[in-house]
Design a protein around this motif. Sequence first.
Motif, mmCIF file in Angstrom:
data_model
loop_
_atom_site.group_PDB
_atom_site.id
_atom_site.type_symbol
_atom_site.label_atom_id
_atom_site.label_comp_id
_atom_site.label_asym_id
_atom_site.label_seq_id
_atom_site.Cartn_x
_atom_site.Cartn_y
_atom_site.Cartn_z
ATOM 1 N N MET A 1 -39.207 81.431 -57.370
ATOM 2 C CA MET A 1 -39.291 81.762 -55.950
ATOM 3 C C MET A 1 -38.168 81.061 -55.204
ATOM 4 O O MET A 1 -37.885 79.882 -55.455
ATOM 5 N N THR A 2 -37.515 81.770 -54.301
ATOM 6 C CA THR A 2 -36.434 81.191 -53.525
ATOM 7 C C THR A 2 -36.994 80.516 -52.273
ATOM 8 O O THR A 2 -38.096 80.819 -51.821
ATOM 9 N N HIS A 3 -36.197 79.614 -51.720
ATOM 10 C CA HIS A 3 -36.597 78.900 -50.522
ATOM 11 C C HIS A 3 -35.517 79.051 -49.475
ATOM 12 O O HIS A 3 -34.334 78.941 -49.772
ATOM 13 N N SER A 4 -35.907 79.310 -48.240
ATOM 14 C CA SER A 4 -34.964 79.489 -47.148
ATOM 15 C C SER A 4 -35.168 78.412 -46.095
ATOM 16 O O SER A 4 -36.280 77.905 -45.905
ATOM 17 N N GLU A 5 -34.081 78.067 -45.428
ATOM 18 C CA GLU A 5 -34.150 77.149 -44.299
ATOM 19 C C GLU A 5 -33.065 77.530 -43.306
ATOM 20 O O GLU A 5 -32.057 78.139 -43.659
ATOM 21 N N MET A 6 -33.286 77.190 -42.065
ATOM 22 C CA MET A 6 -32.290 77.427 -41.030
ATOM 23 C C MET A 6 -31.451 76.164 -40.858
ATOM 24 O O MET A 6 -31.984 75.056 -40.788
ATOM 25 N N ILE A 7 -30.142 76.330 -40.834
ATOM 26 C CA ILE A 7 -29.241 75.210 -40.610
ATOM 27 C C ILE A 7 -28.298 75.562 -39.469
ATOM 28 O O ILE A 7 -28.081 76.741 -39.161
ATOM 29 N N THR A 8 -27.748 74.537 -38.857
ATOM 30 C CA THR A 8 -26.778 74.725 -37.781
ATOM 31 C C THR A 8 -25.604 73.799 -38.025
ATOM 32 O O THR A 8 -25.791 72.585 -38.184
ATOM 33 N N VAL A 9 -24.404 74.346 -38.098
ATOM 34 C CA VAL A 9 -23.207 73.532 -38.264
ATOM 35 C C VAL A 9 -22.784 73.019 -36.889
ATOM 36 O O VAL A 9 -22.508 73.821 -35.991
ATOM 37 N N PRO A 10 -22.734 71.698 -36.690
ATOM 38 C CA PRO A 10 -22.342 71.168 -35.381
ATOM 39 C C PRO A 10 -20.871 71.438 -35.081
ATOM 40 O O PRO A 10 -20.052 71.616 -35.987
ATOM 41 N N ASP A 11 -20.546 71.463 -33.810
ATOM 42 C CA ASP A 11 -19.211 71.859 -33.380
ATOM 43 C C ASP A 11 -18.109 70.956 -33.921
ATOM 44 O O ASP A 11 -16.993 71.429 -34.179
ATOM 45 N N HIS A 12 -18.389 69.656 -34.116
ATOM 46 C CA HIS A 12 -17.306 68.779 -34.575
ATOM 47 C C HIS A 12 -16.880 69.109 -36.011
ATOM 48 O O HIS A 12 -15.801 68.708 -36.438
ATOM 49 N N LEU A 13 -17.707 69.876 -36.739
ATOM 50 C CA LEU A 13 -17.359 70.294 -38.102
ATOM 51 C C LEU A 13 -16.732 71.695 -38.090
ATOM 52 O O LEU A 13 -17.006 72.524 -38.932
ATOM 53 N N ARG A 14 -15.843 71.914 -37.150
ATOM 54 C CA ARG A 14 -15.188 73.212 -37.025
ATOM 55 C C ARG A 14 -13.864 73.222 -37.791
ATOM 56 O O ARG A 14 -13.233 72.199 -38.017
ATOM 57 N N GLY A 15 -13.464 74.440 -38.172
ATOM 58 C CA GLY A 15 -12.149 74.643 -38.758
ATOM 59 C C GLY A 15 -11.210 75.230 -37.728
ATOM 60 O O GLY A 15 -10.085 74.779 -37.543
ATOM 61 N N TYR A 16 -11.694 76.269 -37.047
ATOM 62 C CA TYR A 16 -11.028 76.878 -35.905
ATOM 63 C C TYR A 16 -12.024 76.854 -34.748
ATOM 64 O O TYR A 16 -13.226 76.647 -34.968
ATOM 65 N N PRO A 17 -11.579 77.032 -33.510
ATOM 66 C CA PRO A 17 -12.521 77.016 -32.385
ATOM 67 C C PRO A 17 -13.671 77.994 -32.599
ATOM 68 O O PRO A 17 -13.463 79.180 -32.852
ATOM 69 N N GLY A 18 -14.891 77.466 -32.551
ATOM 70 C CA GLY A 18 -16.075 78.289 -32.698
ATOM 71 C C GLY A 18 -16.445 78.648 -34.116
ATOM 72 O O GLY A 18 -17.468 79.292 -34.343
ATOM 73 N N VAL A 19 -15.621 78.229 -35.090
ATOM 74 C CA VAL A 19 -15.820 78.608 -36.490
ATOM 75 C C VAL A 19 -16.009 77.363 -37.351
ATOM 76 O O VAL A 19 -15.219 76.415 -37.269
ATOM 77 N N ALA A 20 -17.034 77.357 -38.178
ATOM 78 C CA ALA A 20 -17.320 76.202 -39.032
ATOM 79 C C ALA A 20 -16.222 75.988 -40.063
ATOM 80 O O ALA A 20 -15.606 76.938 -40.548
ATOM 81 N N PHE A 21 -15.978 74.736 -40.404
ATOM 82 C CA PHE A 21 -14.993 74.358 -41.411
ATOM 83 C C PHE A 21 -15.448 74.885 -42.769
ATOM 84 O O PHE A 21 -16.517 74.543 -43.269
ATOM 85 N N GLY A 22 -14.617 75.743 -43.386
ATOM 86 C CA GLY A 22 -15.015 76.416 -44.613
ATOM 87 C C GLY A 22 -15.348 75.483 -45.753
ATOM 88 O O GLY A 22 -16.285 75.736 -46.527
#
Length: 245
Positions: A1-22
């Motif tokens: 069985m798989t497990h899901s969770e909601m996560i949020t990447v904070p803004d300081h961990l960005r690669g480009y404006p508004g985009v999470a660091f890959g």
Amino acid sequence: MTHSEMITVPDHLRGYPGVAFGGYVAGVLAGRAAADTVRVDFRRPTPVEVPVELTGTDGGGAVLTGADGVLAVATPDELDLDVPEPPSWEEASAAAEAYRAAAPEGVVDCFGCGLERTPDTGLRQHCGVVPGRDLVATAWTAGPALADTAGKLPAALVWGALDCPGNAAGRQLGTMRAGAVTASLTARLLRPVPVSVPLVTHAWVLREEGRKHWMGVALTTAAGDLCGIASALWVDPRTGGSAGT
């Protein structure tokens, strides 16, 4: 069985404006995969400050899903990489200083390679060419603010340190253009990475084919102990300009 969770990447961990660091996104997915070596394929940019769904898969991988569909997929993989001897701390330091003195076009405030980041607010992967070798490299130290509860650099941030150097290698040693994005990143972490100690990252071109560029990356201690390795596929934009994962 798989497990899901909601996560949020904070803004300081960005690669480009508004985009999470890959590199960080890849590391988060790899942390859910049941394998020592993991490949992460990026499908579309992951936003910062927006909840997204992280789900384990029956095959021992993981998938990240946002409002517009699948963002990234992690799968167990293998990595056979011939790693060049790392440059010395002094060579890597000189390469980093040369990069900072004349950074290429298109540098942004990236958590991995942003020029304005400090050791406590970013990874400072400022990779410049090592004279006499087909390598780019940087000497760096992760600040204590980046440490986990064990005093080590979190695995997701180690993945991050294995991302941006591929861009530097492609831009400075190969034919990669500004605005190229990481299409996939395959990595294996070999030992815990301490903070507040000297580290060296070096990267090199594996091969290039049209808009596609394959890079190798390695992270070592200043003494030459190998901490992690990666191969990455970068893809040029179809037209000029900047984009990113």
